[in-house]
Design a protein around this motif. Structure first.
Motif, PDB file in Angstrom:
ATOM      1  N   ARG A 230       0.236   5.418  -0.065  1.00  0.00           N
ATOM      2  CA  ARG A 230       0.395   4.022   0.325  1.00  0.00           C
ATOM      3  C   ARG A 230      -0.447   3.741   1.568  1.00  0.00           C
ATOM      4  NH1 ARG A 230       3.021   1.451  -3.672  1.00  0.00           N
ATOM      5  NH2 ARG A 230       3.509  -0.228  -2.207  1.00  0.00           N
TER       6      ARG A 230
ATOM      7  N   ASP B 203       2.002  -2.980   2.457  1.00  0.00           N
ATOM      8  CA  ASP B 203       2.425  -1.690   1.912  1.00  0.00           C
ATOM      9  C   ASP B 203       1.846  -1.621   0.511  1.00  0.00           C
ATOM     10  OD1 ASP B 203       3.562   0.634   1.136  1.00  0.00           O
ATOM     11  OD2 ASP B 203       5.643   0.041   1.473  1.00  0.00           O
ATOM     12  N   TRP B 204       0.631  -1.151   0.397  1.00  0.00           N
ATOM     13  CA  TRP B 204      -0.108  -1.174  -0.871  1.00  0.00           C
ATOM     14  C   TRP B 204      -0.257   0.235  -1.440  1.00  0.00           C
ATOM     15  CZ3 TRP B 204      -4.942  -4.273   1.156  1.00  0.00           C
ATOM     16  CH2 TRP B 204      -4.572  -5.609   1.433  1.00  0.00           C
TER      17      TRP B 204
ATOM     18  N   VAL C  29      -0.379   1.522   4.733  1.00  0.00           N
ATOM     19  CA  VAL C  29       0.656   0.780   5.435  1.00  0.00           C
ATOM     20  C   VAL C  29       0.091   0.198   6.729  1.00  0.00           C
ATOM     21  CG1 VAL C  29       2.966   0.937   6.459  1.00  0.00           C
ATOM     22  CG2 VAL C  29       2.366   2.377   4.512  1.00  0.00           C
TER      23      VAL C  29
ATOM     24  N   GLU D 138      -0.324   6.813   3.962  1.00  0.00           N
ATOM     25  CA  GLU D 138       0.812   7.741   3.916  1.00  0.00           C
ATOM     26  C   GLU D 138       0.848   8.402   2.551  1.00  0.00           C
ATOM     27  OE1 GLU D 138       4.365   5.623   4.887  1.00  0.00           O
ATOM     28  OE2 GLU D 138       3.650   5.119   6.915  1.00  0.00           O
TER      29      GLU D 138
ATOM     30  N   GLY E  20      -4.920   0.313   9.294  1.00  0.00           N
ATOM     31  CA  GLY E  20      -3.552   0.812   9.136  1.00  0.00           C
ATOM     32  C   GLY E  20      -3.534   2.314   8.977  1.00  0.00           C
TER      33      GLY E  20
END
Lengths: 362, 233
Positions: A258, A265-266, A260, A251, A248
Motif C-alpha cells: 500500500r 491508502d492505495w 500511504v 507499506e 508518502g
C-alpha cells in the motif's frame, strides 16, 4: 559519428556554479537524440561543450573513440570542430543577406564556389527560404531568421549536429518546416543529431533516444517512448507533467503493498517498502458515476471540483472525501464528458489499477 | 559686414579655390589620412587580438591601450623629435621637418585611440554571432573576418574619430613638422601662424574648412550610430 562523454563537468558564473555535474553520455551513432530537461538543467551548456566551444572543467569528450576535448587541454583537438556544428536557440546571423551568411559559413568550412551554390540551393526549398535568400537579415522575420540559421547548420553537413531548441518561439507552420527538415536528416542516417528541447511532443516525434537532464546530471535515458511514458524519477514525472504526484510511504502488507500518505491508502505494486513518491498519470484514471466491480484495486470517492476543457483532453479534478481533502485529476475525452454528463459538484468515483501508480524513490 | 572684412576675404579664397588653401588642406588631409591608415593597419589586428583573444593579461593590455590615449600629444611630439633628430636613433632617415615626421607622430597619436575604439566595436559584437562562426568549423582568421564585418560601422566610426583627432592637432605637428610653408604647413599650424601675423583671411578660410570637416565627420558618425547599435539577428 559515435560520441562518448565521460564525467563532463562545467562551471560558470561568479561565484562558480556547477552547471554540468559529471555527465556520462553515449551516442552510439547516427540518429536523433533529444536532451530534455527543465530550464537551467544544463542543456545548452552540454550542447556548447559537445560543439567544442567551451572546454570541459572535468572529464572528456570522444568522437569515434578519439579524445577531442579534455579538462587538461584548453583547446579542442585539431580539426575536431569541423566535424560538429551547433544551431543556437536564437538566430545568429551576421550583417548581410541570408545567402551571404550561408555562403560565408561554407567558405569558412572550405567549400568551393559550385559546392556552396549547390548546398544553398538544396536547402532553400525544404526550409522555405527561396523568397528571402537575397534579403538582408535585418529585414526578415524572427521565424525566417531561425530557419536561415538552421539552414546554415544543415548546409555544413557536419557529422554531429547540435540543435538548441530549434522550434522555440516559432509559429506552428515554421516549426513544422523545421521538424520536417530534422526528420529528413534522421532518415538519411548519416548525421548524429542532438536536439535540446522543452517540447516533449517534439522529442517523441523526432528522437530515437531521450536523455533527461536535471541539475547538470543525466537522470534517465533510453528509448524516447520508454523515458517519456515511464519516468523513473519524480523530477522527470514532474517534467513530463504527471498530474497526480504525492509523497508518502510504501507499506508491505504481505500479499499487497500500500502507498500511504495523509488522505491516501492505495494498492500499489512495489519492490520495496519505505519513503516514496507516487505518480498517477491522469490518463490511467477511469471515472465512474457509481461503485464498479473491476480488477482495479483503487476506488476513490469524491465530487468534481473543476473541469478544464482547454487542452486536447478534458481534465476532471476530483476533491476526495478523505481527510485531508485531496485533489486528483483524470483525463477524459470530450465525448466521455458529454456522454456521461459530467459536471462540477457531481459525486463520482476515480478508479485505477495498482499497476498504474508509478513509484519513485524519495 | 563690409567688403574689406577678413570673413569675406576668406569666403572669396574658398570660392576661388585659392592655391594656398588647397596646398595646406591637401597636405593636412594627406598626412592625417596616411597616419590614420597606418594606425588602422596596426590597431585593427591588435584590437582583434584583444577583443577576440582569450589570453592571460588581456584586461591589462586593454587598460594599457586606454592609458596611452591619455598621453599628451606634445609628449609624443617630443619623443618623435628626439627619435628623428640628428642624434636620435632614427636620425639617419632625415624625416624631421618633413611630412613624414607629421605622419609618424600623428600615427602614434591616433594608434591608442583607434585601437581602443576598435576594441570597443569588436567587443560590442554579440558573442553568439562569433560562436556561430566558430561552430562553422572556422579558425581564428574567419572568426576575425566575421567580427570585422559585424563591427564595421563601429570600426569606421573609430577610424573617423581618430582622423578627426589628428587632423586637428597643432603643437605636436608644429614641433616635428616645423611649419615650413609649402612643405609641412598644415591647416592647424597655418591658422596659428597666420593669426599671429595678423593675416586673418587664410586663417579663417582654413578654419571654415576644419569646421566643415568636423561637421562632416559628426554627420557621418550620427548616421552610423543606429547601425552600430543595431544587433543583427
Amino acid at each position: 559519428m559515435r560520441v562518448r562523454v565521460e564525467g563532463l563537468a562545467r562551471e560558470a558564473g561568479r561565484p562558480p556554479r556547477r552547471i554540468l555535474d559529471g555527465i556520462d553520455l553515449e551516442l552510439p551513432g547516427p540518429g536523433v537524440h533529444a536532451v530534455i530537461g527543465p530550464n537551467g538543467s544544463g542543456k545548452t551548456t552540454l550542447l556548447r561543450a559537445l560543439a567544442l566551444l567551451d572546454p570541459p572543467d572535468e572529464g572528456a569528450i570522444h568522437f569515434d573513440g578519439a579524445c577531442v576535448a579534455h579538462a587538461a587541454r584548453a583547446r579542442p583537438a585539431r580539426g575536431a570542430r569541423r566535424r560538429v556544428t551547433m544551431v543556437f536557440d536564437r538566430p545568429a546571423l551576421l550583417r548581410g543577406t541570408v545567402r551571404w551568411n550561408l555562403e560565408f559559413a561554407l567558405r569558412a568550412a572550405g567549400a568551393g564556389r559550385e559546392e556552396r551554390a549547390a548546398r544553398v540551393g538544396a536547402l532553400a526549398e525544404p526550409l522555405a527560404l527561396e523568397r528571402i535568400l537575397e534579403s538582408r537579415v535585418d529585414r526578415i522575420s524572427a521565424g525566417e531568421a531561425r530557419r536561415a540559421t538552421l539552414a546554415r547548420g544543415l548546409a555544413l553537413r557536419a557529422e554531429l549536429l547540435l540543435l538548441d531548441e530549434p522550434t522555440a518561439n516559432l509559429d506552428p507552420l515554421s516549426a513544422a518546416v523545421v521538424e520536417k527538415a530534422i526528420a529528413g536528416l534522421a532518415e538519411g542516417r548519416e548525421t548524429t543529431v542532438v536536439l535540446a528541447t522543452h517540447d516533449l511532443g517534439q522529442a517523441r516525434r523526432l528522437a530515437d533516444r531521450v536523455h533527461f537532464l536535471v541539475g547538470g546530471r543525466i537522470a534517465q535515458d533510453g528509448e524516447a517512448a520508454a523515458v517519456l511514458d515511464a519516468p523513473q524519477s519524480v523530477a522527470l514525472a514532474e517534467f513530463v507533467g504527471m498530474e497526480n504526484l504525492f509523497r508518502g510511504t510504501v507499506e508491505d502488507r504481505g500479499e499487497v503493498q500500500r502507498f500511504v500518505a495523509p488522505g491516501i491508502d492505495w494498492a500499489v505494486i512495489a519492490e520495496r517498502a519505505g519513503p516514496s513518491w507516487a505518480g498517477l498519470p491522469a490518463r490511467d484514471v477511469l471515472i465512474s458515476r457509481g461503485p464498479v466491480e473491476s480488477s482495479a484495486l483503487n476506488d476513490v470517492a469524491g465530487r468534481i471540483a473543476a473541469i478544464d476543457e482547454r487542452g486536447p483532453t478534458v481534465v476532471v479534478e476530483l476533491a476526495t472525501k478523505g481527510v485531508p481533502e485531496l485533489r486528483l485529476r483524470a483525463a477524459v475525452t470530450r465525448a466521455t464528458l458529454s456522454g456521461m454528463g459530467l459536471a462540477t459538484g457531481q459525486e463520482v468515483r476515480f478508479v485505477f489499477k495498482a499497476a498504474s501508480v508509478r513509484l519513485f524513490q524519495a | 559686414m563690409t567688403d574689406g572684412s577678413p570673413l569675406w576675404g576668406a569666403l572669396g579664397m574658398l570660392g576661388s579655390l585659392d592655391a594656398r588653401v588647397l596646398e595646406v588642406v591637401g597636405l593636412s588631409l594627406g598626412a592625417s589620412a596616411l597616419a590614420t591608415g597606418a594606425a588602422t593597419v596596426v590597431g585593427l589586428p591588435a584590437a582583434l587580438a584583444i577583443g577576440l583573444g582569450r589570453f592571460r593579461g588581456r584586461r591589462l593590455v586593454r587598460a594599457a591601450v586606454r592609458s596611452f590615449m591619455m598621453v599628451p600629444a606634445v609628449l609624443i611630439g617630443l619623443l618623435i623629435y628626439l627619435a628623428l633628430g640628428r642624434g636620435g636613433p632614427l636620425g639617419g632617415l632625415e624625416w624631421l621637418y618633413t611630412p613624414w615626421a607629421i605622419v609618424v607622430a600623428q600615427a602614434l597619436l591616433a594608434l591608442p585611440l583607434a585601437t581602443a575604439l576598435f576594441v570597443a566595436a569588436i567587443e560590442s559584437v554579440d558573442p553568439l554571432l562569433l560562436d556561430a562562426v566558430r561552430t562553422s568549423g572556422a579558425g581564428p582568421w574567419w572568426t576575425a573576418r566575421g567580427a570585422v564585418r559585424q563591427a564595421a560601422p563601429g570600426l569606421f566610426a573609430g577610424l573617423l574619430t581618430a582622423f578627426a583627432r589628428v587632423v586637428g592637432e597643432t603643437g605636436m605637428t608644429l614641433m616635428v613638422g616645423g611649419n615650413i610653408l609649402g612643405q609641412t604647413r598644415t591647416m592647424t599650424t597655418a591658422i596659428a601662424t597666420e593669426t599671429m601675423r595678423g593675416e586673418f583671411e587664410l586663417a579663417i578660410a582654413l578654419g571654415i574648412v576644419l569646421l566643415g570637416l568636423s561637421l562632416a565627420v559628426n554627420v557621418v558618425l550620427l548616421l552610423l550610430e543606429p547601425r552600430a547599435d543595431a544587433r543583427a539577428r
